[in-house]
Design a protein around this motif. Structure first.
Motif, PDB file in Angstrom:
ATOM      1  N   LYS A  17       0.837  -1.190   0.000  1.00  0.00           N
ATOM      2  CA  LYS A  17       0.000   0.000   0.000  1.00  0.00           C
ATOM      3  C   LYS A  17       0.876   1.245   0.000  1.00  0.00           C
ATOM      4  O   LYS A  17       2.021   1.216   0.428  1.00  0.00           O
ATOM      5  N   SER A  18       0.308   2.342  -0.444  1.00  0.00           N
ATOM      6  CA  SER A  18       1.083   3.573  -0.555  1.00  0.00           C
ATOM      7  C   SER A  18       1.566   4.042   0.808  1.00  0.00           C
ATOM      8  O   SER A  18       2.585   4.721   0.908  1.00  0.00           O
ATOM      9  N   TRP A  19       0.853   3.691   1.879  1.00  0.00           N
ATOM     10  CA  TRP A  19       1.223   4.151   3.212  1.00  0.00           C
ATOM     11  C   TRP A  19       1.917   3.060   4.027  1.00  0.00           C
ATOM     12  O   TRP A  19       2.110   3.192   5.211  1.00  0.00           O
ATOM     13  N   SER A  20       2.273   1.965   3.384  1.00  0.00           N
ATOM     14  CA  SER A  20       2.767   0.820   4.142  1.00  0.00           C
ATOM     15  C   SER A  20       4.231   0.973   4.508  1.00  0.00           C
ATOM     16  O   SER A  20       4.955   1.847   4.012  1.00  0.00           O
ATOM     17  N   ILE A  21       4.667   0.088   5.359  1.00  0.00           N
ATOM     18  CA  ILE A  21       6.041   0.060   5.830  1.00  0.00           C
ATOM     19  C   ILE A  21       7.024  -0.121   4.678  1.00  0.00           C
ATOM     20  O   ILE A  21       8.177   0.311   4.743  1.00  0.00           O
ATOM     21  N   HIS A  22       6.583  -0.736   3.575  1.00  0.00           N
ATOM     22  CA  HIS A  22       7.464  -1.059   2.455  1.00  0.00           C
ATOM     23  C   HIS A  22       7.868   0.161   1.646  1.00  0.00           C
ATOM     24  O   HIS A  22       8.797   0.096   0.833  1.00  0.00           O
ATOM     25  N   THR A  23       7.176   1.264   1.817  1.00  0.00           N
ATOM     26  CA  THR A  23       7.462   2.454   1.013  1.00  0.00           C
ATOM     27  C   THR A  23       8.229   3.517   1.789  1.00  0.00           C
ATOM     28  O   THR A  23       8.422   4.612   1.288  1.00  0.00           O
ATOM     29  N   ARG A  24       8.658   3.183   3.004  1.00  0.00           N
ATOM     30  CA  ARG A  24       9.335   4.181   3.835  1.00  0.00           C
ATOM     31  C   ARG A  24      10.843   3.987   3.727  1.00  0.00           C
ATOM     32  O   ARG A  24      11.402   3.029   4.260  1.00  0.00           O
ATOM     33  N   PRO A  25      11.500   4.893   3.023  1.00  0.00           N
ATOM     34  CA  PRO A  25      12.922   4.695   2.696  1.00  0.00           C
ATOM     35  C   PRO A  25      13.822   4.580   3.914  1.00  0.00           C
ATOM     36  O   PRO A  25      14.810   3.842   3.883  1.00  0.00           O
ATOM     37  N   GLU A  26      13.495   5.299   5.013  1.00  0.00           N
ATOM     38  CA  GLU A  26      14.368   5.246   6.181  1.00  0.00           C
ATOM     39  C   GLU A  26      14.323   3.881   6.850  1.00  0.00           C
ATOM     40  O   GLU A  26      15.260   3.496   7.567  1.00  0.00           O
ATOM     41  N   ILE A  27      13.231   3.124   6.596  1.00  0.00           N
ATOM     42  CA  ILE A  27      13.102   1.780   7.175  1.00  0.00           C
ATOM     43  C   ILE A  27      13.720   0.735   6.265  1.00  0.00           C
ATOM     44  O   ILE A  27      14.541  -0.085   6.703  1.00  0.00           O
ATOM     45  N   ILE A  28      13.358   0.748   5.002  1.00  0.00           N
ATOM     46  CA  ILE A  28      13.862  -0.296   4.102  1.00  0.00           C
ATOM     47  C   ILE A  28      15.359  -0.123   3.834  1.00  0.00           C
ATOM     48  O   ILE A  28      16.019  -1.051   3.356  1.00  0.00           O
ATOM     49  N   ALA A  29      15.917   1.053   4.152  1.00  0.00           N
ATOM     50  CA  ALA A  29      17.361   1.226   4.030  1.00  0.00           C
ATOM     51  C   ALA A  29      18.112   0.462   5.122  1.00  0.00           C
ATOM     52  O   ALA A  29      19.294   0.151   4.974  1.00  0.00           O
ATOM     53  N   LYS A  30      17.419   0.139   6.218  1.00  0.00           N
ATOM     54  CA  LYS A  30      18.074  -0.520   7.354  1.00  0.00           C
ATOM     55  C   LYS A  30      17.564  -1.939   7.601  1.00  0.00           C
ATOM     56  O   LYS A  30      18.234  -2.733   8.257  1.00  0.00           O
ATOM     57  N   TYR A  31      16.347  -2.249   7.088  1.00  0.00           N
ATOM     58  CA  TYR A  31      15.740  -3.541   7.396  1.00  0.00           C
ATOM     59  C   TYR A  31      15.139  -4.178   6.144  1.00  0.00           C
ATOM     60  O   TYR A  31      14.544  -3.494   5.310  1.00  0.00           O
ATOM     61  N   GLU A  32      15.297  -5.483   6.065  1.00  0.00           N
ATOM     62  CA  GLU A  32      14.593  -6.260   5.052  1.00  0.00           C
ATOM     63  C   GLU A  32      13.326  -6.809   5.686  1.00  0.00           C
ATOM     64  O   GLU A  32      13.377  -7.481   6.719  1.00  0.00           O
ATOM     65  N   ILE A  33      12.178  -6.511   5.079  1.00  0.00           N
ATOM     66  CA  ILE A  33      10.899  -7.006   5.606  1.00  0.00           C
ATOM     67  C   ILE A  33      10.688  -8.419   5.080  1.00  0.00           C
ATOM     68  O   ILE A  33      10.545  -8.631   3.871  1.00  0.00           O
ATOM     69  N   LEU A  34      10.670  -9.396   5.959  1.00  0.00           N
ATOM     70  CA  LEU A  34      10.601 -10.791   5.548  1.00  0.00           C
ATOM     71  C   LEU A  34       9.170 -11.285   5.365  1.00  0.00           C
ATOM     72  O   LEU A  34       8.853 -11.920   4.369  1.00  0.00           O
ATOM     73  N   GLU A  35       8.308 -11.016   6.346  1.00  0.00           N
ATOM     74  CA  GLU A  35       6.926 -11.475   6.260  1.00  0.00           C
ATOM     75  C   GLU A  35       6.088 -10.750   7.299  1.00  0.00           C
ATOM     76  O   GLU A  35       6.596 -10.272   8.308  1.00  0.00           O
ATOM     77  N   ARG A  36       4.810 -10.663   7.024  1.00  0.00           N
ATOM     78  CA  ARG A  36       3.896 -10.145   8.041  1.00  0.00           C
ATOM     79  C   ARG A  36       3.491 -11.304   8.937  1.00  0.00           C
ATOM     80  O   ARG A  36       3.000 -12.324   8.456  1.00  0.00           O
ATOM     81  N   VAL A  37       3.684 -11.133  10.230  1.00  0.00           N
ATOM     82  CA  VAL A  37       3.397 -12.231  11.160  1.00  0.00           C
ATOM     83  C   VAL A  37       2.164 -11.973  12.004  1.00  0.00           C
ATOM     84  O   VAL A  37       1.754 -12.836  12.779  1.00  0.00           O
ATOM     85  N   GLY A  38       1.554 -10.818  11.870  1.00  0.00           N
ATOM     86  CA  GLY A  38       0.341 -10.553  12.634  1.00  0.00           C
ATOM     87  C   GLY A  38      -0.307  -9.267  12.195  1.00  0.00           C
ATOM     88  O   GLY A  38       0.354  -8.352  11.691  1.00  0.00           O
ATOM     89  N   SER A  39      -1.606  -9.195  12.375  1.00  0.00           N
ATOM     90  CA  SER A  39      -2.348  -8.003  12.001  1.00  0.00           C
ATOM     91  C   SER A  39      -3.519  -7.826  12.941  1.00  0.00           C
ATOM     92  O   SER A  39      -4.200  -8.796  13.285  1.00  0.00           O
TER      93      SER A  39
END
Length: 458
Positions: free
Chosen positions: A8-30
């Motif tokens: 999504k446009s507002w999701s964690i995957h689109t935030r450069p300061e986060i994806i520059a430091k972390y690889e998102i592996l899977e969603r484990v809960g919602s």
């Protein structure tokens, strides 16, 4: 099973300061208030939990509490967090793969938990709660699913989204936290981490506290040094999955999810709409908004009984049913047993028939020793002032008697988290949400009063 990653446009995957430091592996809960992802820190391949919190009040509470408690070995560790204007907060927490509810599930299959193991679980829970209470932090949602466990057997309190600081000026250094009967145990403090503050923060708070004020307080509480340790995450009945799931927060049809009014100290007025029903104290069930740390102590008693019996102590299907089950065991709530109880907000609104022969706590703990029943009785009692504190229980003679607590490394830790919880039919935490229909209780007596009406339940 891995869940698909939303793009999504507002999701964690689109935030450069986060994806520059972390690889998102899977969603484990919602859940209703957060999504939790398993991630890998690129700098050193450390596996972490990234908790994207959609409710900024919940995020603020969790960050504030974890900053204060960062020296406690039995509280989850916050590595860092990201928060920008008009975006959700993302908390980076240590990843713990299981929780106490999974331990209980496994023990139910395997025939129980040895007494020496129960004592070690209890000591770790008490150390975590003591750290909170010595810093005047009330957790408000203690339950097995919010007690996370690492591969090394170390248990940590998690999910501080409902936590509140009662008296900010009475914080204590949790390094002074006594941990009796652990001289050769030494629960390890993970390696140091620097907690970073990413981006500009400016959010509006819905109950009279603005986002600017909210983050002003975070800056004041910037108590995590460059020599911190690691932590973990949890939320709701999804443990190292999501926090503040919809089922964990009582639905109030007349209020918002986190009602905030102005209060001394800027932390908002207390609300009784917190916690999970099976672990809620009588004062919360009667609508109290002036409770204290003691509500956590009642929850502790419920957790301890479940460790002994592998069954919930009071498995109510509604708040009224919850009170009825408590009365069946402890008897009616009256002035002699709790002076001042008649002042509880809903005390005169709801009444029950007199319980002539309450069964007592002993009936809930078959085949348990007198010391075990006594320990629970110090927590499961009506008058909050009579409940033993976590520190008092840490020094209870029960833990110094045979069998002695096993070392943490000898605890049996399930290989994976149990997912049956409240989402599957017949799960332990099924029907712990909002009240059910009154019809199940049969005929009710309604009496008109000066302030409205009262209901009497059989």
């Amino acid at each position: 099973m891995d869940q698909p990653l939303p793009k999504k446009s507002w999701s964690i995957h689109t935030r450069p300061e986060i994806i520059a430091k972390y690889e998102i592996l899977e969603r484990v809960g919602s859940g209703a208030y957060s999504d939790v992802y398993k991630g890998r820190r690129l700098s050193d391949n450390l596996i972490v939990a990234l908790k994207e919190v959609h409710d900024y009040q919940s995020a603020f509470r969790e960050i504030e509490a974890l900053q204060i408690l960062h020296n406690s070995p039995n509280v989850v560790f916050l590595h860092e967090y990201f928060w920008r204007e008009d975006e959700d907060a993302v908390l980076v927490l240590e990843f713990l793969r299981t929780d106490l509810s999974a331990v209980l599930s496994a023990a139910k299959r395997d025939g129980g938990i040895p007494a020496a193991h129960i004592k070690r679980w209890m000591l770790q829970i008490l150390c975590g709660v003591d750290a909170c209470h010595r810093n005047m932090i009330v957790h408000r949602d203690l339950k097995p699913a919010n007690l996370l466990i690492g591969d090394d057997g170390v248990l940590k309190l998690a999910d501080f989204g409902q936590a509140r600081i009662l008296l900010e000026d009475q914080q204590v250094d949790v390094n002074d936290n006594a941990q009796p009967y652990e001289p050769d145990e030494g629960l390890r403090v993970p390696c140091a981490e620097n907690v970073l503050r990413e981006g500009d923060v400016n959010e509006e708070q819905s109950g009279g506290v603005s986002k600017e004020e909210c983050f002003g307080e975070l800056v004041e509480h910037k108590s995590i040094d460059e020599t911190d340790k690691e932590t973990n995450l949890n939320d709701g009945d999804t443990s190292c999955l999501a926090t503040c799931t919809a089922s964990d927060i009582e639905d109030d049809p007349f209020k918002g999810s986190y009602p905030y009014e102005a209060e001394e100290g800027g932390h908002g007025a207390l609300t009784s709409w917190v916690g999970t029903r099976w672990f809620k104290s009588p004062e919360l069930l009667y609508g109290s908004t002036s409770y204290g740390l003691e509500i956590d102590l009642w929850s502790l008693g419920c957790i301890f009984v479940e460790l002994f019996t592998l069954e919930p102590l009071f498995a109510g299907i509604s708040d009224i049913d919850q009170l009825s089950r408590i009365f069946t065991v402890l008897g009616n709530l009256t002035e002699p047993v709790w002076p001042g109880c008649v002042e509880l907000p809903d005390y005169r609104t709801i009444s029950f028939n007199k319980v002539e022969n309450p069964t007592g706590l002993k009936s809930c703990l078959p085949n348990r020793s007198a010391d075990e029943i006594s320990l629970v009785g110090k927590l499961i009692c009506y008058d909050p002032a009579s409940r033993a504190t976590a520190m008092e229980l840490l020094h209870d003679k029960y833990f110094g008697e045979e069998p002695l607590p096993v070392p943490t490394s000898e605890l049996q830790v399930p290989l994976s988290k149990s997912f049956h919880d409240e989402h599957s039919p017949g799960g332990w935490y099924d029907d712990m949400g909002s009240d059910s229909d009154f019809d199940e209780f049969g005929p009710l007596n309604f009496t008109k009063t000066d302030t409205g009406f009262s209901m009497q339940f059989p």
